[in-house]
Design an enzyme around this catalytic site. Structure first.
Site, mmCIF file in Angstrom:
data_model
loop_
_atom_site.group_PDB
_atom_site.id
_atom_site.type_symbol
_atom_site.label_atom_id
_atom_site.label_comp_id
_atom_site.label_asym_id
_atom_site.label_seq_id
_atom_site.Cartn_x
_atom_site.Cartn_y
_atom_site.Cartn_z
ATOM 1 C CE LYS A 160 23.326 6.919 4.471
ATOM 2 N NZ LYS A 160 24.753 6.549 4.519
ATOM 3 C CG ASP A 188 24.248 3.165 3.864
ATOM 4 O OD1 ASP A 188 25.322 3.507 4.373
ATOM 5 O OD2 ASP A 188 23.288 2.764 4.553
HETATM 6 P P1 NDP Z 1 25.970 -3.996 3.375
HETATM 7 O O1 NDP Z 1 24.547 -4.034 3.010
HETATM 8 O O2 NDP Z 1 26.980 -4.328 2.349
HETATM 9 O O3 NDP Z 1 26.235 -4.948 4.638
HETATM 10 C C1 NDP Z 1 25.594 -4.758 5.838
HETATM 11 C C2 NDP Z 1 25.896 -5.951 6.716
HETATM 12 O O4 NDP Z 1 25.315 -5.746 7.992
HETATM 13 C C3 NDP Z 1 25.308 -7.246 6.186
HETATM 14 O O5 NDP Z 1 26.128 -8.320 6.562
HETATM 15 C C4 NDP Z 1 23.963 -7.301 6.886
HETATM 16 O O6 NDP Z 1 23.475 -8.615 7.047
HETATM 17 C C5 NDP Z 1 24.301 -6.713 8.231
HETATM 18 N N1 NDP Z 1 23.112 -6.053 8.792
HETATM 19 C C6 NDP Z 1 22.368 -5.086 8.231
HETATM 20 N N2 NDP Z 1 21.349 -4.740 9.014
HETATM 21 C C7 NDP Z 1 21.450 -5.532 10.097
HETATM 22 C C8 NDP Z 1 20.688 -5.663 11.258
HETATM 23 N N3 NDP Z 1 19.589 -4.909 11.468
HETATM 24 N N4 NDP Z 1 21.098 -6.568 12.177
HETATM 25 C C9 NDP Z 1 22.209 -7.316 11.964
HETATM 26 N N5 NDP Z 1 22.967 -7.234 10.871
HETATM 27 C C10 NDP Z 1 22.588 -6.365 9.955
HETATM 28 O O7 NDP Z 1 26.236 -2.542 3.978
HETATM 29 P P2 NDP Z 1 27.623 -1.789 4.180
HETATM 30 O O8 NDP Z 1 28.687 -2.752 4.522
HETATM 31 O O9 NDP Z 1 27.804 -0.884 3.033
HETATM 32 O O10 NDP Z 1 27.281 -0.872 5.437
HETATM 33 C C11 NDP Z 1 27.490 -1.300 6.783
HETATM 34 C C12 NDP Z 1 27.491 -0.089 7.695
HETATM 35 O O11 NDP Z 1 28.550 0.803 7.326
HETATM 36 C C13 NDP Z 1 26.220 0.772 7.686
HETATM 37 O O12 NDP Z 1 26.026 1.326 8.973
HETATM 38 C C14 NDP Z 1 26.584 1.867 6.707
HETATM 39 O O13 NDP Z 1 25.801 3.025 6.910
HETATM 40 C C15 NDP Z 1 28.030 2.086 7.083
HETATM 41 N N6 NDP Z 1 28.832 2.745 6.075
HETATM 42 C C16 NDP Z 1 28.972 2.211 4.813
HETATM 43 C C17 NDP Z 1 29.777 2.837 3.903
HETATM 44 C C18 NDP Z 1 30.052 2.217 2.563
HETATM 45 O O14 NDP Z 1 30.918 2.760 1.850
HETATM 46 N N7 NDP Z 1 29.440 1.133 2.193
HETATM 47 C C19 NDP Z 1 30.432 4.124 4.191
HETATM 48 C C20 NDP Z 1 30.296 4.541 5.578
HETATM 49 C C21 NDP Z 1 29.499 3.889 6.446
HETATM 50 P P3 NDP Z 1 22.601 -9.279 5.895
HETATM 51 O O15 NDP Z 1 23.585 -9.778 4.871
HETATM 52 O O16 NDP Z 1 21.896 -10.364 6.600
HETATM 53 O O17 NDP Z 1 21.694 -8.208 5.381
#
Ligand code: NDP
Length: 444
Positions: A126, A166
């Site tokens: 990672k 991510d």
């Molecule tokens: P994105 O950046 O596309 O979206 C993340 C979302 O979560 C956004 O809506 C963001 O809000 C919100 N967010 C992030 N940090 C916080 C926080 N501290 N408090 C509240 N809301 C928060 O990321 P992903 O959708 O790609 O990833 C989401 C999760 O899934 C993570 O844990 C990631 O590790 C996991 N994941 C992702 C994969 C992938 O293929 N993308 C694969 C496997 C796991 P805002 O828009 O305000 O930033």
């Protein structure tokens, strides 16, 4: 004190300043206790737990870049190559101000087991940076990504370490990083996944984590006598995972009533309008607070609160530790049947236990969100073949992998008299294959 406890104690002492990493190790070790007991003397002699909790290497570097005013800014870059016993390191790059070594180590550690669960030959790693793409111009994001890759390119490659997206790293960032890698190394190879379709990306990769989460959830519910059809679904997050989880939940007949971002959350009792959400988040890169302009009857609330809504299925898809004990109590009070994690470690250990003790079907992220990395591995296969597969072909493979993971973790839990404990099942099934390979490779 048994072997597991002794190693946990050592890790706690050595890394007392890395809370997220310790949380992940504690959770994994607790559920592996019975497996380790069966093989304690061999594992202790071979130092399996000491080795599996210590990354192969951790790379940290300075990332200088120039902002639009001409000022030099500096971030820290990370890549933790955790374990490559079953294949090249594979895992995403997180760009978020909360990124530090503890967060990247926790994610890398979890990734080892998740990647093993997919059944595909990929090790765990990672990386990322404390850079925040929010509010930056395209030129600034490009300047950061180019500088980041200028250093990272020394340590990665199609057969050694293949990063992906991510939080904060989407198609735009992957494109800039791929361009810089190609330019410096002179290699056109599948060094990153999540690439655009015009330069080696795979169909379904964008949707894969969210869709995969729903394929697994559907199988889980079917094996317990129902399905998503007709269910009320609460989703947190509004990023890549959340949007495509919501899309597939709707396609399967569920009604998605919530989404959130880091400022607040929406409740739309008639079912969320995903076209509006995609326009707000994917096109305009704006805040969810805009949603009520599209749907005046929906509610927008500042702060946290998604888990206070009555739902049958809860899918935390935002970030770590976003579903805490009070949220778990609220969900149980409101009759939730299943909680499946789209994000990595969104549920605290205390909340997880409460849900399990109250009969909620709970599937941890390392199994439930493995569809993203599985499809990344399918992207690697297509790059190696120099071929592209159709949407339906990749989607069918993803569906097969996710239902396979569900049965794999269900069987592993049952084998150790923990039927229905999918946390234990996921850790046991993921661990077994990695340890087997580590033992075969000797002390390395
Ligand atoms: P994105 O950046 O596309 O979206 C993340 C979302 O979560 C956004 O809506 C963001 O809000 C919100 N967010 C992030 N940090 C916080 C926080 N501290 N408090 C509240 N809301 C928060 O990321 P992903 O959708 O790609 O990833 C989401 C999760 O899934 C993570 O844990 C990631 O590790 C996991 N994941 C992702 C994969 C992938 O293929 N993308 C694969 C496997 C796991 P805002 O828009 O305000 O930033």
């Amino acid at each position: 004190m048994g072997y597991t406890e002794r190693v946990l104690e050592q890790v706690r002492k050595k890394y007392a300043y890395q809370p997220e990493f310790l949380q992940a190790v504690s959770e994994v070790f607790e559920s592996l206790e019975k497996v380790i007991e069966r093989n304690e003397s061999l594992y202790e002699k071979e130092a399996i737990l000491e080795r599996i909790t210590e990354p192969d290497r951790q790379i940290m570097f300075r990332v200088p870049w120039v902002d639009d005013s001409g000022k030099v800014r500096v971030n820290t870059g990370f890549r933790v190559q955790f374990n490559n016993s079953i294949g090249p390191y594979k895992g995403g790059l997180r760009l978020h101000p909360s990124v530090n070594l503890s967060v990247i180590k926790f994610l890398g550690f979890e990734q080892v087991f998740k990647n093993s669960l997919t059944g595909l030959p990929i090790g765990g790693g990672k990386g990322g940076s404390d850079f925040d793409p929010k509010g930056k111009s395209d030129r600034e994001v490009m300047a950061f990504c180019q500088s980041f890759m200028t250093e990272l390119c020394k340590y990665i490659g199609a057969d050694t370490d293949v990063p992906a997206g991510d939080i904060g790293t989407g198609a735009r960032e992957i494109g800039y990083m791929f361009g810089q890698y190609k330019r410096i190394r002179g290699l056109y190879e599948g060094v990153l996944t999540g690439k655009g379709l015009s330069y080696g990306g795979s169909l379904v990769r964008t949707q894969a984590t969210g869709y995969g989460l729903l394929y697994l959830t559907e199988e889980l519910l079917k094996c317990h006598g129902s399905g998503i059809d007709g269910k009320i679904v609460a989703v947190s997050g509004a990023g890549n995972v959340a949007i495509y989880a919501a899309e597939k939940a709707m396609q399967l007949g569920g009604k998605v009533v919530t989404l959130s971002d880091s400022n607040g959350w929406i409740y739309d009792k008639d079912g969320v309008d995903l076209d509006a959400v995609k326009e707000i988040k994917e096109v305009n890169r704006a805040r969810l607070s805009e949603y009520t302009k599209y749907r005046p009857n929906a509610e927008y609330h500042e702060g946290r609160g998604v888990w206070s809504v009555k739902c049958d299925v809860a899918l935390p898809c935002a970030t770590q530790n976003e579903l805490l004990i009070d949220d778990a109590k609220e969900l149980v009070k409101n009759g939730v049947q299943a909680v499946c994690e789209g994000a990595n470690m969104p549920t605290s250990i205390e909340a997880t236990k409460y849900l399990q003790e109250n009969g909620v079907l709970f599937v941890p992220g390392k199994a439930a969100n493995a569809g993203g990395v599985a499809t990344s591995a399918l992207e690697m296969s297509q790059n190696s073949e120099r071929l592209s597969w159709s949407f339906d072909e990749v989607d069918a493979k993803l569906g097969g992998i996710m239902t396979g993971i569900y049965h794999n973790i269900d069987d592993a839990a049952a084998e150790y008299d923990m039927k229905g404990n999918y946390v234990a099942g996921a850790n046991i099934a993921g661990f077994a294959k990695v340890v087997d390979a580590m033992l075969a490779h000797g002390a390395c």
